[in-house]
Motif scaffolding. Structure first.
Motif, PDB file in Angstrom:
ATOM      1  N   CYS A 185       8.163 -53.628   5.308  1.00 19.62           N
ATOM      2  CA  CYS A 185       8.488 -52.312   5.885  1.00 19.62           C
ATOM      3  C   CYS A 185       9.375 -52.552   7.104  1.00 19.62           C
ATOM      4  O   CYS A 185       9.122 -53.267   8.181  1.00 19.62           O
ATOM      5  CB  CYS A 185       7.425 -51.666   6.215  1.00 19.62           C
ATOM      6  N   LEU A 186      10.791 -51.785   7.100  1.00 18.96           N
ATOM      7  CA  LEU A 186      11.513 -51.881   8.167  1.00 18.96           C
ATOM      8  C   LEU A 186      11.620 -50.625   8.906  1.00 18.96           C
ATOM      9  O   LEU A 186      11.737 -49.531   8.115  1.00 18.96           O
ATOM     10  CB  LEU A 186      13.118 -52.295   7.552  1.00 18.96           C
ATOM     11  N   LEU A 187      11.364 -50.556  10.026  1.00 16.38           N
ATOM     12  CA  LEU A 187      11.164 -49.374  10.731  1.00 16.38           C
ATOM     13  C   LEU A 187      12.351 -48.996  11.949  1.00 16.38           C
ATOM     14  O   LEU A 187      12.779 -49.860  12.578  1.00 16.38           O
ATOM     15  CB  LEU A 187       9.736 -49.127  11.475  1.00 16.38           C
ATOM     16  N   LEU A 188      12.886 -47.898  11.739  1.00 21.06           N
ATOM     17  CA  LEU A 188      14.115 -47.346  12.888  1.00 21.06           C
ATOM     18  C   LEU A 188      13.097 -46.438  13.942  1.00 21.06           C
ATOM     19  O   LEU A 188      12.742 -45.547  13.655  1.00 21.06           O
ATOM     20  CB  LEU A 188      14.981 -46.832  12.170  1.00 21.06           C
ATOM     21  N   SER A 189      13.581 -46.968  15.152  1.00 21.57           N
ATOM     22  CA  SER A 189      12.996 -46.193  16.339  1.00 21.57           C
ATOM     23  C   SER A 189      13.909 -46.017  17.446  1.00 21.57           C
ATOM     24  O   SER A 189      14.344 -47.483  17.916  1.00 21.57           O
ATOM     25  CB  SER A 189      11.747 -46.604  16.774  1.00 21.57           C
ATOM     26  N   HIS A 190      14.504 -45.158  17.856  1.00 15.59           N
ATOM     27  CA  HIS A 190      15.681 -45.079  19.003  1.00 15.59           C
ATOM     28  C   HIS A 190      15.007 -46.020  20.037  1.00 15.59           C
ATOM     29  O   HIS A 190      15.786 -46.937  20.678  1.00 15.59           O
ATOM     30  CB  HIS A 190      16.087 -43.667  19.221  1.00 15.59           C
ATOM     31  N   ASN A 191      13.614 -45.695  20.480  1.00 21.88           N
ATOM     32  CA  ASN A 191      13.399 -46.207  21.859  1.00 21.88           C
ATOM     33  C   ASN A 191      12.446 -47.318  21.321  1.00 21.88           C
ATOM     34  O   ASN A 191      11.200 -47.122  20.752  1.00 21.88           O
ATOM     35  CB  ASN A 191      12.629 -45.396  22.475  1.00 21.88           C
ATOM     36  N   PRO A 192      12.838 -48.433  22.029  1.00 25.53           N
ATOM     37  CA  PRO A 192      11.865 -49.792  21.542  1.00 25.53           C
ATOM     38  C   PRO A 192      10.426 -49.749  21.860  1.00 25.53           C
ATOM     39  O   PRO A 192       9.753 -50.426  21.478  1.00 25.53           O
ATOM     40  CB  PRO A 192      12.964 -51.062  22.160  1.00 25.53           C
ATOM     41  N   ASP A 193      10.278 -48.874  23.169  1.00 27.06           N
ATOM     42  CA  ASP A 193       8.866 -48.841  23.734  1.00 27.06           C
ATOM     43  C   ASP A 193       7.899 -48.507  22.867  1.00 27.06           C
ATOM     44  O   ASP A 193       6.784 -48.810  22.875  1.00 27.06           O
ATOM     45  CB  ASP A 193       8.887 -47.601  24.803  1.00 27.06           C
ATOM     46  N   VAL A 194       8.363 -47.946  21.584  1.00 24.55           N
ATOM     47  CA  VAL A 194       7.359 -47.255  20.351  1.00 24.55           C
ATOM     48  C   VAL A 194       6.612 -48.484  20.178  1.00 24.55           C
ATOM     49  O   VAL A 194       5.230 -48.629  19.880  1.00 24.55           O
ATOM     50  CB  VAL A 194       8.116 -46.709  19.439  1.00 24.55           C
ATOM     51  N   ALA A 195       7.214 -49.908  19.978  1.00 27.01           N
ATOM     52  CA  ALA A 195       6.564 -51.026  19.489  1.00 27.01           C
ATOM     53  C   ALA A 195       5.374 -51.427  20.208  1.00 27.01           C
ATOM     54  O   ALA A 195       4.595 -52.115  19.771  1.00 27.01           O
ATOM     55  CB  ALA A 195       7.528 -52.073  19.369  1.00 27.01           C
ATOM     56  N   GLU A 196       5.404 -51.179  21.492  1.00 28.15           N
ATOM     57  CA  GLU A 196       4.301 -51.605  22.574  1.00 28.15           C
ATOM     58  C   GLU A 196       2.941 -51.103  22.216  1.00 28.15           C
ATOM     59  O   GLU A 196       2.115 -52.067  22.262  1.00 28.15           O
ATOM     60  CB  GLU A 196       4.901 -51.334  24.059  1.00 28.15           C
ATOM     61  N   LYS A 197       2.839 -49.981  21.829  1.00 30.03           N
ATOM     62  CA  LYS A 197       1.419 -49.381  21.471  1.00 30.03           C
ATOM     63  C   LYS A 197       1.163 -49.206  19.881  1.00 30.03           C
ATOM     64  O   LYS A 197       0.085 -48.854  19.621  1.00 30.03           O
ATOM     65  CB  LYS A 197       1.370 -48.152  22.153  1.00 30.03           C
ATOM     66  N   MET A 198       2.358 -49.653  19.213  1.00 30.41           N
ATOM     67  CA  MET A 198       2.227 -49.394  17.743  1.00 30.41           C
ATOM     68  C   MET A 198       1.251 -50.540  17.246  1.00 30.41           C
ATOM     69  O   MET A 198       1.456 -51.829  17.440  1.00 30.41           O
ATOM     70  CB  MET A 198       3.478 -49.407  17.093  1.00 30.41           C
ATOM     71  N   ARG A 199       0.256 -50.322  16.231  1.00 31.19           N
ATOM     72  CA  ARG A 199      -0.742 -51.195  15.761  1.00 31.19           C
ATOM     73  C   ARG A 199      -0.737 -51.219  14.182  1.00 31.19           C
ATOM     74  O   ARG A 199      -1.561 -52.025  13.625  1.00 31.19           O
ATOM     75  CB  ARG A 199      -1.957 -51.084  16.259  1.00 31.19           C
ATOM     76  N   ASP A 200       0.258 -50.706  13.635  1.00 34.51           N
ATOM     77  CA  ASP A 200       0.334 -50.562  12.040  1.00 34.51           C
ATOM     78  C   ASP A 200       0.485 -51.978  11.654  1.00 34.51           C
ATOM     79  O   ASP A 200       1.877 -52.282  11.756  1.00 34.51           O
ATOM     80  CB  ASP A 200       1.010 -49.329  11.888  1.00 34.51           C
TER      81      ASP A 200
END
Length: 275
Positions: A185-200
């Motif tokens: 799974c390759l995920l696109l997110s404009h803002n990298p801060d999404v990764a800090e709290k993402m636990r999937d």
């Protein structure tokens, strides 16, 4: 040396330095660097080993970024012949009138696995509906909390995208759909801060922009302004987040001021490999 003479001499030395610095900043803002990182995407099927992904983000067509520049970026991308093209958001700057010309230029983008993109905060600020119409007219797949399966030789992997963190509502679960922990799974997110709290655990790699690499970076490596809640952690390049890796592009355009120093604009050509 009297005071008046000293001030004239000091001003005479400072002004050329400032002018030279500004001229360099303007030059660097158009000095695009093609970076070619190689990144492992967990669970990537062998049929996709070596797949190339062009990441274009933060184009910001507007008063600082000309349409000629956007067209040059499109031509360069096509010359690289990527298997997949992804767009990281923020297509315009300051006014909605710049949205349609930018997407008209990007309509020329094409790749065997398709062209897809997500929204950024500026897309909300300058014209959300115009931006979404731009996606449709340019034939670019909008991945706002949704994803697609990319297929080759009986194998597949998930390309997904989420909404902008600042202005929208991020829904990683909806984006990944029916993907399992065994799928790539390759995920696109404009803002990298999404990764800090993402636990999937299904997200093997995230691609982002937004920070412009600081846009102005001192020789010490310090950047006075980084639009992230985590300082310079997500400034640029490949970063280890709590649950996944994130690649942050420095982006292609500018905001606030029409120059870059120590942070050249970046067109990224990523080569994906299986573990």
């Amino acid at each position: 040396m009297n005071r008046r003479f000293f001030l004239k001499a000091a001003l005479g030395s400072v002004i050329p330095g400032l002018a030279g610095g500004a001229a360099y900043g303007l030059f660097e803002s158009g000095w695009v660097q093609v970076t070619r990182p190689t990144i492992v995407l967990p669970h990537l099927p062998k049929a996709f080993d070596g797949t190339t992904v062009a990441l274009l983000t933060d184009i910001h067509h507007g008063p600082f970024t000309s349409l000629d520049y956007v067209n040059a970026i499109v031509r360069t991308t096509l010359t690289l012949r990527p298997d997949l093209i992804v767009l990281g958001g923020d297509y315009s700057l300051k006014e909605g009138k710049y949205i349609r010309p930018c997407f008209d230029a990007m309509a020329a983008l094409n790749a065997p696995l398709g062209v897809y993109g997500v929204l950024g905060n500026h897309d909300y600020w300058h014209g959300l509906e115009e931006t979404r119409e731009g996606f449709r007219t340019a034939g670019i797949g909008e991945l706002t909390n949704r994803g697609v399966w990319l297929e080759r030789d009986g194998s597949r992997f998930r390309l997904a995208g989420v909404d902008d963190l600042w202005m929208g509502k991020v829904d990683v679960k909806a984006a990944l759909g029916d993907a399992t922990p065994e799928d790539a799974c390759l995920l696109l997110s404009h803002n990298p801060d999404v990764a800090e709290k993402m636990r999937d655990p299904r997200v093997g790699l995230m691609l982002s922009g937004h920070t412009h690499g600081g846009q102005v970076v001192f020789p010490t490596g310090d950047a006075p302004f980084v639009p992230s809640h985590y300082g310079t952690k997500y400034l640029k390049g490949l970063v280890q987040a709590p649950n996944t890796k994130v690649y942050i592009s420095r982006g292609l355009g500018t905001t606030s001021a029409p120059f870059r120093v120590g942070s050249r604009p970046e067109l990224t050509l990523i080569t994906l490999h299986s573990a």
